[in-house]
Design an enzyme around this catalytic site. Structure first.
Site, PDB file in Angstrom:
ATOM      1  N   GLU A 188       1.053  -1.270   0.172  1.00  0.00           N
ATOM      2  CA  GLU A 188       0.144  -0.073   0.044  1.00  0.00           C
ATOM      3  C   GLU A 188       0.782   1.021  -0.003  1.00  0.00           C
ATOM      4  O   GLU A 188       1.811   1.445   0.605  1.00  0.00           O
ATOM      5  CB  GLU A 188      -0.902  -0.081   1.196  1.00  0.00           C
ATOM      6  CG  GLU A 188      -1.629   1.224   1.575  1.00  0.00           C
ATOM      7  CD  GLU A 188      -2.531   1.142   2.990  1.00  0.00           C
ATOM      8  OE1 GLU A 188      -1.905   0.640   3.729  1.00  0.00           O
ATOM      9  OE2 GLU A 188      -3.663   1.609   2.922  1.00  0.00           O
ATOM     10  N   LYS A 228      -9.893   1.711  -2.012  1.00  0.00           N
ATOM     11  CA  LYS A 228      -9.942   0.995  -0.525  1.00  0.00           C
ATOM     12  C   LYS A 228     -11.487   1.348  -0.120  1.00  0.00           C
ATOM     13  O   LYS A 228     -11.453   2.612  -0.079  1.00  0.00           O
ATOM     14  CB  LYS A 228      -8.693   1.561   0.200  1.00  0.00           C
ATOM     15  CG  LYS A 228      -8.600   1.042   1.594  1.00  0.00           C
ATOM     16  CD  LYS A 228      -7.400   1.783   2.400  1.00  0.00           C
ATOM     17  CE  LYS A 228      -7.152   0.857   3.669  1.00  0.00           C
ATOM     18  NZ  LYS A 228      -6.117   1.762   4.531  1.00  0.00           N
ATOM     19  N   CYS A 235      -5.031  -3.675   2.977  1.00  0.00           N
ATOM     20  CA  CYS A 235      -4.721  -3.187   4.390  1.00  0.00           C
ATOM     21  C   CYS A 235      -5.740  -3.367   5.228  1.00  0.00           C
ATOM     22  O   CYS A 235      -6.190  -4.470   5.691  1.00  0.00           O
ATOM     23  CB  CYS A 235      -3.816  -1.810   4.469  1.00  0.00           C
ATOM     24  SG  CYS A 235      -3.086  -1.526   5.878  1.00  0.00           S
TER      25      CYS A 235
HETATM   26  O1  LIG Z   1      -1.121   6.814   4.880  1.00  0.00           O
HETATM   27  C1  LIG Z   1      -0.936   6.337   3.603  1.00  0.00           C
HETATM   28  O2  LIG Z   1      -0.659   7.059   2.612  1.00  0.00           O
HETATM   29  C2  LIG Z   1      -1.145   4.894   3.310  1.00  0.00           C
HETATM   30  N1  LIG Z   1      -2.141   4.248   4.055  1.00  0.00           N
HETATM   31  C3  LIG Z   1      -2.008   3.800   5.307  1.00  0.00           C
HETATM   32  O3  LIG Z   1      -1.074   3.670   5.952  1.00  0.00           O
HETATM   33  C4  LIG Z   1      -3.221   3.055   5.961  1.00  0.00           C
HETATM   34  C5  LIG Z   1      -4.030   4.228   6.567  1.00  0.00           C
HETATM   35  S1  LIG Z   1      -3.385   5.264   7.775  1.00  0.00           S
HETATM   36  N2  LIG Z   1      -3.147   2.149   6.869  1.00  0.00           N
HETATM   37  C6  LIG Z   1      -3.774   1.174   7.550  1.00  0.00           C
HETATM   38  O4  LIG Z   1      -4.900   0.996   6.937  1.00  0.00           O
HETATM   39  C7  LIG Z   1      -3.119   0.543   8.483  1.00  0.00           C
HETATM   40  C8  LIG Z   1      -4.160  -0.514   8.951  1.00  0.00           C
HETATM   41  C9  LIG Z   1      -3.582  -1.094  10.382  1.00  0.00           C
HETATM   42  O5  LIG Z   1      -2.439  -1.128  10.913  1.00  0.00           O
HETATM   43  C10 LIG Z   1      -4.431  -2.147  10.980  1.00  0.00           C
HETATM   44  O6  LIG Z   1      -5.627  -2.469  10.674  1.00  0.00           O
HETATM   45  O7  LIG Z   1      -4.279  -2.589  12.281  1.00  0.00           O
END
Ligand SMILES: O=C(O)CNC(=O)[C@H](CS)NC(=O)CCC(=O)C(=O)O
Length: 275
Positions: A41, A113, A155
């Site tokens: 991701e 997503k 994710c």
């Molecule tokens: O921020 C960006 O540019 C890329 N996107 C992410 O890193 C995303 C949203 S902050 N991360 C997750 O979904 C982690 C999920 C997780 O850690 C869990 O389900 O425990």
């Protein structure tokens, strides 16, 4: 049988730096004989704030990262699955998308997503993805690739079995979860969730992960993994980030068929709804 590679890197706010890491991964995947490379991701960049995430976004035709990776896929004749950001309508948010670049360098599939990571964990991560990201509205039907029929998810989608079950019902043989998991939630849940999705969908799960410190606020858990349809871990990387790395596994579609034939999971849709 075809070999699939998962690639692990540590994206920063520099698209040029992230592209060069992915170029290393492409070379390693080609050397390993892989027929597809799965990247995490947000491989194009990880910003230090919502504002930076929005300010860095470019349409794919103007993204040096995506254009560079399309060229790599074409030159190496290697399909690449990669998580990126794209501008959302209105200009104030981005889309968290996953694209499939085929062996000719063309973007032929795109998934946005659908579940966003908004959490406030005491002494743990506080992240509000929905501040900068617009959520997707549909599940993309699985599609044929040189390693099998692939269904796309990203994710945090991993925590909602419904999307995996829907992709399985639409005949996916492989489900992807490119990720940037936090360290505390990764330690607690990552491998258990991935193996659960593999066992309940009787599918290969391919989860490429971001690893290490992206900036002074954000660290990812790593541990990229491939799980087979019996729930066995068949490829795995560690959590520390030193250099971009791959892990590979043979994707055996006969095993998918065998597991599904020997233990049919017939749903009681007369009792609960079908997804
Ligand atoms: O921020 C960006 O540019 C890329 N996107 C992410 O890193 C995303 C949203 S902050 N991360 C997750 O979904 C982690 C999920 C997780 O850690 C869990 O389900 O425990």
């Amino acid at each position: 049988m075809a070999i699939a590679a998962v690639g692990q890197l540590c994206s920063t706010a520099s698209m040029a730096h992230n592209l060069s890491q992915c170029q290393v991964l492409v070379r390693k995947a080609v050397a390993a004989g892989a027929k597809a490379l799965f990247l995490p991701e947000a491989s194009d960049y990880i910003g230090a704030s919502s504002a930076e995430t929005v300010s860095l976004v470019r349409p794919v035709q103007q993204s040096e990262f995506v254009l560079g990776l399309q060229k790599e896929a074409k030159d190496a004749k290697l399909p690449i699955n990669v998580g990126i950001h794209e501008p959302a309508e209105g200009g104030t948010k981005v889309k968290n998308t996953l694209i499939w670049i085929d062996e000719h360098g063309e973007i032929v599939q795109r998934y946005q997503k659908i579940h966003l990571f908004d959490v406030e964990i005491k002494d743990g991560p506080i992240l509000k993805e929905s501040t900068s990201v617009e959520k997707g509205t549909e599940i993309l039907p699985p599609f044929e690739t040189p390693v099998g029929r692939v269904g796309l998810a990203i994710c945090f989608d991993l925590r909602f079995p419904e999307i995996s079950l829907a992709l399985k019902r639409q005949d996916a043989q492989i489900i992807t979860f490119p990720s940037a998991f936090t360290v505390p939630t990764g330690k607690a849940h990552w491998e258990t969730l991935l193996r659960s999705r593999a066992i309940e969908t009787q599918s290969y799960i391919i989860a490429a992960a971001q690893a290490g410190a992206h900036n002074d606020k954000r660290i990812s858990y790593g541990h990229s993994i491939i799980v087979n349809p019996w729930g066995e871990v068949v490829a795995k990387l560690g959590g520390d980030f030193k250099e971009p790395e791959i892990a590979t596994a043979d994707i055996n579609l006969d095993l998918v068929a065998k597991v599904r034939r020997e233990m049919p999971l017939l749903r009681r849709t007369d009792i609960y709804p079908e997804v």
